[in-house]
Design a protein around this motif. Structure first.
Motif, PDB file in Angstrom:
ATOM      1  N   GLY A   1       0.399   3.253  -2.093  1.00  0.00           N
ATOM      2  CA  GLY A   1       0.703   4.673  -2.060  1.00  0.00           C
ATOM      3  C   GLY A   1       0.195   5.302  -3.349  1.00  0.00           C
TER       4      GLY A   1
ATOM      5  N   GLY B   1      -0.933  10.897   1.019  1.00  0.00           N
ATOM      6  CA  GLY B   1      -0.620   9.499   0.733  1.00  0.00           C
ATOM      7  C   GLY B   1       0.080   9.269  -0.587  1.00  0.00           C
TER       8      GLY B   1
ATOM      9  N   THR C   1       3.132   8.569  -2.719  1.00  0.00           N
ATOM     10  CA  THR C   1       4.469   8.028  -2.454  1.00  0.00           C
ATOM     11  C   THR C   1       5.381   8.114  -3.686  1.00  0.00           C
ATOM     12  OG1 THR C   1       3.573   5.823  -2.884  1.00  0.00           O
ATOM     13  CG2 THR C   1       3.807   6.476  -0.574  1.00  0.00           C
TER      14      THR C   1
ATOM     15  N   THR D   1      -3.305   4.969  -8.945  1.00  0.00           N
ATOM     16  CA  THR D   1      -2.441   3.908  -8.411  1.00  0.00           C
ATOM     17  C   THR D   1      -1.876   3.079  -9.573  1.00  0.00           C
ATOM     18  OG1 THR D   1      -4.423   2.531  -8.006  1.00  0.00           O
ATOM     19  CG2 THR D   1      -3.576   3.809  -6.147  1.00  0.00           C
TER      20      THR D   1
ATOM     21  N   ASP E   1       4.809   0.332  -0.674  1.00  0.00           N
ATOM     22  CA  ASP E   1       4.382   1.737  -0.630  1.00  0.00           C
ATOM     23  C   ASP E   1       2.882   1.730  -0.342  1.00  0.00           C
ATOM     24  OD1 ASP E   1       6.942   2.249  -1.484  1.00  0.00           O
ATOM     25  OD2 ASP E   1       6.373   2.943  -3.486  1.00  0.00           O
TER      26      ASP E   1
ATOM     27  N   SER F   1      -0.724   3.603   1.637  1.00  0.00           N
ATOM     28  CA  SER F   1      -1.388   4.726   2.297  1.00  0.00           C
ATOM     29  C   SER F   1      -2.565   4.141   3.086  1.00  0.00           C
ATOM     30  CB  SER F   1      -1.880   5.756   1.265  1.00  0.00           C
ATOM     31  OG  SER F   1      -2.689   5.149   0.273  1.00  0.00           O
TER      32      SER F   1
ATOM     33  N   TRP G   1      -6.168   4.886   5.243  1.00  0.00           N
ATOM     34  CA  TRP G   1      -7.258   5.859   5.186  1.00  0.00           C
ATOM     35  C   TRP G   1      -8.308   5.578   6.239  1.00  0.00           C
ATOM     36  CZ3 TRP G   1      -6.709   9.721   1.541  1.00  0.00           C
ATOM     37  CH2 TRP G   1      -5.649   9.521   0.627  1.00  0.00           C
TER      38      TRP G   1
ATOM     39  N   CYS H   1      -6.202  10.698   4.899  1.00  0.00           N
ATOM     40  CA  CYS H   1      -5.044   9.809   4.917  1.00  0.00           C
ATOM     41  C   CYS H   1      -4.387   9.922   6.287  1.00  0.00           C
ATOM     42  CB  CYS H   1      -4.055  10.202   3.820  1.00  0.00           C
ATOM     43  SG  CYS H   1      -2.645   9.096   3.760  1.00  0.00           S
TER      44      CYS H   1
ATOM     45  N   SER I   1       1.316   6.685   5.973  1.00  0.00           N
ATOM     46  CA  SER I   1       1.810   6.141   4.706  1.00  0.00           C
ATOM     47  C   SER I   1       3.208   5.577   4.913  1.00  0.00           C
ATOM     48  CB  SER I   1       1.786   7.199   3.603  1.00  0.00           C
ATOM     49  OG  SER I   1       2.491   8.342   4.005  1.00  0.00           O
ATOM     50  N   TRP I   2       3.583   4.691   4.035  1.00  0.00           N
ATOM     51  CA  TRP I   2       4.869   4.007   4.109  1.00  0.00           C
ATOM     52  C   TRP I   2       5.476   4.005   2.717  1.00  0.00           C
ATOM     53  CZ3 TRP I   2       0.408   2.661   6.452  1.00  0.00           C
ATOM     54  CH2 TRP I   2       0.421   2.422   7.834  1.00  0.00           C
TER      55      TRP I   2
ATOM     56  N   HIS J   1       2.020  13.365   8.076  1.00  0.00           N
ATOM     57  CA  HIS J   1       0.570  13.479   8.257  1.00  0.00           C
ATOM     58  C   HIS J   1       0.226  14.368   9.441  1.00  0.00           C
ATOM     59  CE1 HIS J   1      -0.038  10.369   5.260  1.00  0.00           C
ATOM     60  NE2 HIS J   1       1.080   9.884   5.736  1.00  0.00           N
TER      61      HIS J   1
END
Ligand code: NIG
Ligand code: FE
Length: 426
Positions: free
Chosen positions: A87, A154, A156, A369, A392, A394, A396, A413, A416-417, A426
């Motif tokens: 993320g 994305g 997080t 990141t 976490d 993302s 793509w 993106c 995401s989590w 999204h």
């Protein structure tokens, strides 16, 4: 090897950074950053599986590590060739504020400099007036709109600074608003106290008295609402000694610290803060090569903010080559704020970092990141695909990493989590 049983399995992704235990897969080589595989070869695309358990990355590796019989009762997330990245982390924002400063922007278009507007009580102080008047709920509602734009890209984890209150009550109101954003949105918020952002009107001509209040009253009152303290060291804000007093108080109150430094001139504060143990020094257009060596020695992150450089029409570029030569970790962030950088897009900041500052795509992604996590003190839990880290992610829909950044306004993106939980932004 027998793998722990995951509750989620991410399959069929190409990863942009990964690490198995003890192996760092993003590192400086010949002054350039490259994503590398365990054998040291550059990572282009690698089909991997990521096992997630209890919201954390349990293990990660090539698909061949999966047991032939597979796992029962596991949620499988198919990547279909999409890229899986950590993320994204926006490690420097002023997302919570009242009103906006579009009028001042128009004045600046007419030739009035940013510092001149600040000197006559506009700039940061005009946002202070609007933020003091706004209710906490209004601040949350306005910042929530901006936050959703970041999440859709994305992001997080987002850092949010106070700094438009400049009195105890309003600074705490801003930090509570940041905390509310974390409970209302699927995001991790890291709150930073920036009471030393400007001298408030009540203390005009008495900056030392205001600094004393920041150190003795505001920082102790805010210590449970934030994890770090920031200060703006500049001729239009606080000098080095005042900034140092703020950081000593942060340390006494168990808080980390970081600094807005060398943005409009060289005050020498980035190196001084690095020697004191700052997490990051941010802006840095006027940083010298000698300062870069100090940051490198102390492991302080250099957070570059191309949105402010762009919006203020600055000409002085940050010393990127000297940062590289001194192995200074570089982060990239939006600096989202109503005055100098009204961006609500980390991807745009990334594009600007490449086009304006000459960072490579890999350096920029590393800066959004792993190095951004480090700027927040989260380097052991976020910002990389690594066992033990938060899940976490993302995802793509791009053919290459460069496609993420090269087309401003295009957000590719797709999912995401956060801690393994899929988000619907999204
Ligand atoms: O990061 N440099 C100081 N603070 C902000 C600007 C805030 C504002 O203009 O409202 C920055 O650029
Ligand atoms: Fe800032």
């Amino acid at each position: 090897m027998s793998l722990a049983h995951p509750d989620q399995l991410f399959c069929g992704f190409r990863v942009a950074t990964m690490a198995s235990s003890g192996t760092v897969l993003a590192r400086y080589e010949d002054g350039k950053t490259a994503f590398v595989q365990p054998d040291g070869s550059p990572l282009q695309a690698l089909q991997v599986v990521v096992g997630v358990c209890g919201g954390k990355i349990e293990w990660i590796g090539p698909e061949s590590i999966l047991p032939a019989e597979g796992f029962a009762d596991v949620a499988v997330i198919e990547g279909d060739g999409r890229w899986l990245l950590p993320g994204l982390i926006d490690c420097h924002t002023h997302l919570v504020y009242g009103g906006n400063r579009a009028c001042e922007w128009q004045e600046r278009l007419g030739g009035v400099p940013y510092a001149e507007i600040a000197r006559r009580g506009g700039g940061i102080l005009s946002t202070v007036r609007q933020t003091r008047m706004a209710s906490e709920d209004q601040l949350v509602a306005d910042a929530g709109q901006r936050l959703q734009r970041l999440l859709a890209e994305g992001v997080t984890t987002v850092e949010i600074k106070s700094g438009y209150g400049l009195d105890r009550e309003t600074e705490l109101k801003m930090l509570r608003a940041a905390r509310q954003l974390q409970s209302r949105f699927p995001v991790r918020v890291v709150a930073t106290l920036l009471a030393a952002h400007a001298v408030p009107p009540e203390f005009a001509g008495r900056a030392d008295d205001y600094v004393a209040m920041v150190c003795n009253e505001i920082i102790p009152a805010a210590r449970d609402l934030c994890s770090a303290v920031d200060a703006f060291c500049e001729s239009i804000a606080f000098d080095c000694d005042q900034t140092e007093r703020v950081f000593r108080s942060a340390m006494e109150n168990g808080l980390q610290f970081k600094v807005h430094a060398e943005q409009l001139s060289n005050m020498g504060m980035a190196a001084r803060a690095a020697r004191m143990g700052a997490l990051s020094a941010d802006h840095l257009e006027y940083l010298t090569p000698e300062d870069c060596a100090v940051l490198g020695r102390h492991g302080t992150v250099a957070t570059l903010l191309p949105g402010a450089f762009y919006t203020l029409g600055e000409k002085q570029l940050p010393p990127v080559q000297a940062l590289r030569e001194n192995a200074v970790p570089i982060a990239v962030s939006t600096d989202s704020n109503p005055g100098s950088s009204p961006l609500v897009s980390l991807l745009l900041a990334g594009n600007m970092a490449c086009n304006l500052f000459g960072l490579t795509v890999e350096e920029t992604i590393l800066g959004m990141t792993r190095n951004a996590a480090r700027a927040l003190g989260l380097q052991n839990e976020a910002g990389a695909l690594q066992p033990g880290f938060q899940a976490d992610f993302s995802a793509w829909e791009v053919g290459s990493l460069a496609e993420m950044l090269y087309s401003p306004g295009q957000n590719q993106c797709r999912a995401s989590w956060i801690a393994g939980v899929a988000r619907s932004v999204h």
